[in-house]
Design an enzyme around this catalytic site. Structure first.
Site, short mmCIF file in Angstrom:
data_model
loop_
_atom_site.label_atom_id
_atom_site.label_comp_id
_atom_site.label_asym_id
_atom_site.label_seq_id
_atom_site.Cartn_x
_atom_site.Cartn_y
_atom_site.Cartn_z
CB THR A 196 18.90 -12.55 7.50
OG1 THR A 196 20.06 -13.18 8.05
CG2 THR A 196 17.77 -13.56 7.39
CD GLU B 212 17.23 -13.18 -3.39
OE1 GLU B 212 18.38 -13.61 -3.59
OE2 GLU B 212 16.30 -13.32 -4.18
#
Lengths: 269, 388
Positions: B369, B367
């Protein structure tokens, strides 16, 4: 047969707090709240769960009543989230811990004000003081029968079939309504977890608020409270652990010595 | 012993009763139903899918979406607290709820038409229909704009071709929200599991998020009917809007994992005796505990602030990036520090710490980095894009 059920609940300090965080105020003879949450007494939740199961089978209505400080509203909202139909908060602006007789008088007045009922359910005792008298006194105030330590309630031919726990096992009781029941915990009445949606809905439901004056009780006397008993002392028992190894050449000798030590330490066998 | 959430700053006093009671409901459920089996599920690499209907009944799936679609309609702080409680158990459980709610139900709600909302949302809220979200591809993770999956218009619908990777819930999903390029623009498609040419492949041998299902999605000339297009989806910003929803939940979830580790380490430090005293009495251990509780407390304030902003509709995606970046990094640090307090005991499945630590390694990079969120914030404060 629809049953008109009243459940009385009490909000208490969370008894599940770690023991290292538990303190008492020896002078006030009260538990110190500290960081502890206020929760609904577990036996009261067992009572509500029993009522909900009865209603699911027989139909009817559940009204939850609590006598307590402002924060008691939270316990009533939770009861509504568990799907009680109505909730009444009687504001306690007197003694923090009123004696069971005062509580029973207040609850009885509120129940009379509500009108007819079939069964009143209470927890067998509260997790803070554990006096366990309110149900019996309430039945006396209302002039109806009381059955204590019930863990299962079912509709019978002429009233209710109750299963109650005793020191030696169980008793099955056939009871006519109206009556008062104190509920104890059992695997059948583990309180349900309210669904998040019902939690939200519970905050939109109306909640009836009464004062002692609304109930026609002797408010001054109730506020003064504690007529017939007093907490003389309140302290946390000191626990001392001593570990001792019993030696001896043979098993028999060690057992003999072990038994001897038990008699010495406890004064009996 | 039950999990105690951290409240050093007395933040509970800033929560409404409704929020506290929602948290308690989920905590009680997790304690009764999931905690007893999570360690075994993790070891066996199994997601406890038999709990899905119960999670639905509890109201944790799409909990902040409106009641008219069968959802709980909770505010965003209550929603965040739910994510916290689920991840205090395991990131895999929270990931399931995040994907179902924020990545699948949200786009149907935000970009779907009324018919699609009516068809899917109620069933998904109840856990009777499971969703997955296909954006990432084997070769396009941080750079989804260059995705290869594409849709071509044909009579009555679209032909979908491509592959998606690292898809939570992929193999158990009844419907996949798939992002593909249509005439060069990224659009969302609802792909039902029985669609011809659509297959999934389980991602095996994971050493993180083991109690969660991860899959590849493969599309070979899949015919997607016209009515399965999410009409209002419009370019890359549409899936990114979904990710903002999910990242908000992750920021709260990471708090839960951190609290679980810290709570375990604190208790352990008070019971474990070395050199004749509990190790919590040693300065080095205290410093570790203090750093942890400080990190958790700051992250709590960040979450609560963002939750209140989200409820008033003025939350910026870049602010969510900060919360996801900060809170997951904090949680990972807390997990590692907690492990050091437990010594060898910390590596066993007896305690949740190593499981949280391994899970958080995934959460750190999924979701968005840690690095990409850093660049999002960097671009926001300098006005300069440093992406490529």
């Amino acid at each position: 047969m629809p049953v008109n059920i009243i459940v009385c609940v009490k909000q208490i300090l969370d008894p599940e707090i770690p023991s290292r965080d538990f303190r008492v105020d020896a002078e006030q003879r009260e538990a110190v709240r500290g960081a502890a949450n206020l929760v609904t007494n577990i036996f009261c939740e067992n009572a509500l769960e029993t009522a909900l199961q009865l209603k699911e089978k027989s139909g009817g209505k559940i009204t939850v009543i609590s006598y307590g400080a402002d924060s008691t509203e939270d316990a009533l909202r939770k009861a509504l989230a568990m799907k009680a139909d109505a909730a009444i908060h009687i504001l306690n602006d007197g003694q923090a811990h009123p004696d069971p007789l005062s509580v029973a008088q207040v609850l009885a007045a509120a129940i009379r004000k509500l009108g007819e009922f079939d069964v009143v359910m209470l927890g067998r005792e509260s997790g803070d003081w554990g006096v366990g008298q309110t149900a019996g006194l309430l039945a006396e105030e209302l002039g109806v029968a009381a059955v204590a330590f019930v863990d299962k309630v079912e509709i019978g031919a002429d009233g209710l079939q109750l299963k109650r726990q005793t020191d030696v096992g169980y008793e099955r009781v056939a009871a006519t309504m109206p009556l008062v029941i104190s509920i104890t915990n059992d695997e059948h009445n583990v309180p349900r977890i309210p669904k998040t949606r019902d939690v939200m809905m519970s905050f939109r439901q109306p909640l009836t608020k009464w004062t002692l004056e609304d109930l026609g009780v002797n408010a001054a006397e109730v506020r003064a409270g504690n007529h017939y008993y007093a907490v003389v002392d309140l302290f946390i028992p000191v626990q001392e652990l001593n570990c001792e190894f019993v030696d001896g050449d043979t098993l028999e000798a060690r057992v003999e010595k072990f038994a001897q030590r038990i008699i010495e330490v406890t004064g009996s066998m | 012993m039950s999990f105690t959430s951290v409240d050093f700053l007395e933040i509970d006093a800033l929560l409404s009763e409704e929020e506290l009671l929602s948290r308690k409901s989920v905590r009680d459920f997790v304690e009764a139903e999931i905690n007893p089996l999570i360690a075994e599920c993790y070891e066996e690499g199994k997601f406890p899918d038999h709990l899905i209907p119960q999670l639905g009944e509890l109201g944790v799936l799409g909990a902040n979406l409106p009641e008219e679609y069968g959802c709980a309609g909770l505010n965003n702080v209550a929603y965040g607290l739910i994510m916290q409680e689920l991840e205090a158990c395991d990131s895999g459980i929270r990931s399931f709820a995040s994907v179902q709610g924020a990545l699948c139900m949200y786009p149907i709600y935000a970009f779907g038409n009324e018919e699609q909302r009516r068809k899917y949302l109620k069933e998904m809220a109840a856990g009777r229909l499971i969703g997955c979200f296909g954006l990432t591809e084997p070769n396009f993770g941080s750079n989804p704009a260059d995705m290869l999956t594409k849709a071509d218009r044909v009579t009555g619908g679209f032909i979908l071709n491509g592959a998606k990777a690292w898809i939570t819930n992929g193999s158990i999903a009844d419907v996949a929200i798939v992002w593909a390029k249509l005439d060069g623009e990224i659009r969302g498609f609802l792909v039902d599991k029985d669609t011809r040419g659509f297959s999934t492949r389980l991602t095996k041998h994971k050493l993180s998020l083991r109690a969660s299902i991860t899959s590849e999605l493969l599309f070979e000339d899949c015919l997607i009917p016209e009515e399965n297009l999410l009409e209002k989806s419009n370019g890359l910003k549409s899936p990114l809007m979904c990710l903002t929803q999910a990242r908000y939940g992750i920021a709260w979830g990471a708090l839960g994992a951190a609290m679980s580790c810290y709570d375990t380490a604190l208790r352990y430090s008070q019971q474990r005796v070395q050199f004749g005293r509990p190790i919590g009495g040693f300065q080095l251990t205290q410093e570790k505990l203090v750093k942890m509780v400080t990190g958790i407390s700051k992250a709590q304030l960040l979450c609560l602030h963002l939750g209140r902003k989200k409820d008033t509709g003025n939350l910026k995606p870049v602010q969510v990036s900060m919360a996801k970046m900060n809170n997951v990094a904090m949680a990972l640090e807390v997990a590692r520090t907690s492990r050091s307090i437990l010594g060898a005991n910390g590596i066993t499945g007896e305690y949740p710490i190593m499981r949280h630590m391994a899970n958080l390694e995934s959460v750190y990079t999924y979701e968005g980095t840690h690095e990409i969120h850093t660049l999002i914030i960097g671009q926001s404060i300098t006005g300069q894009s440093a992406f490529g």
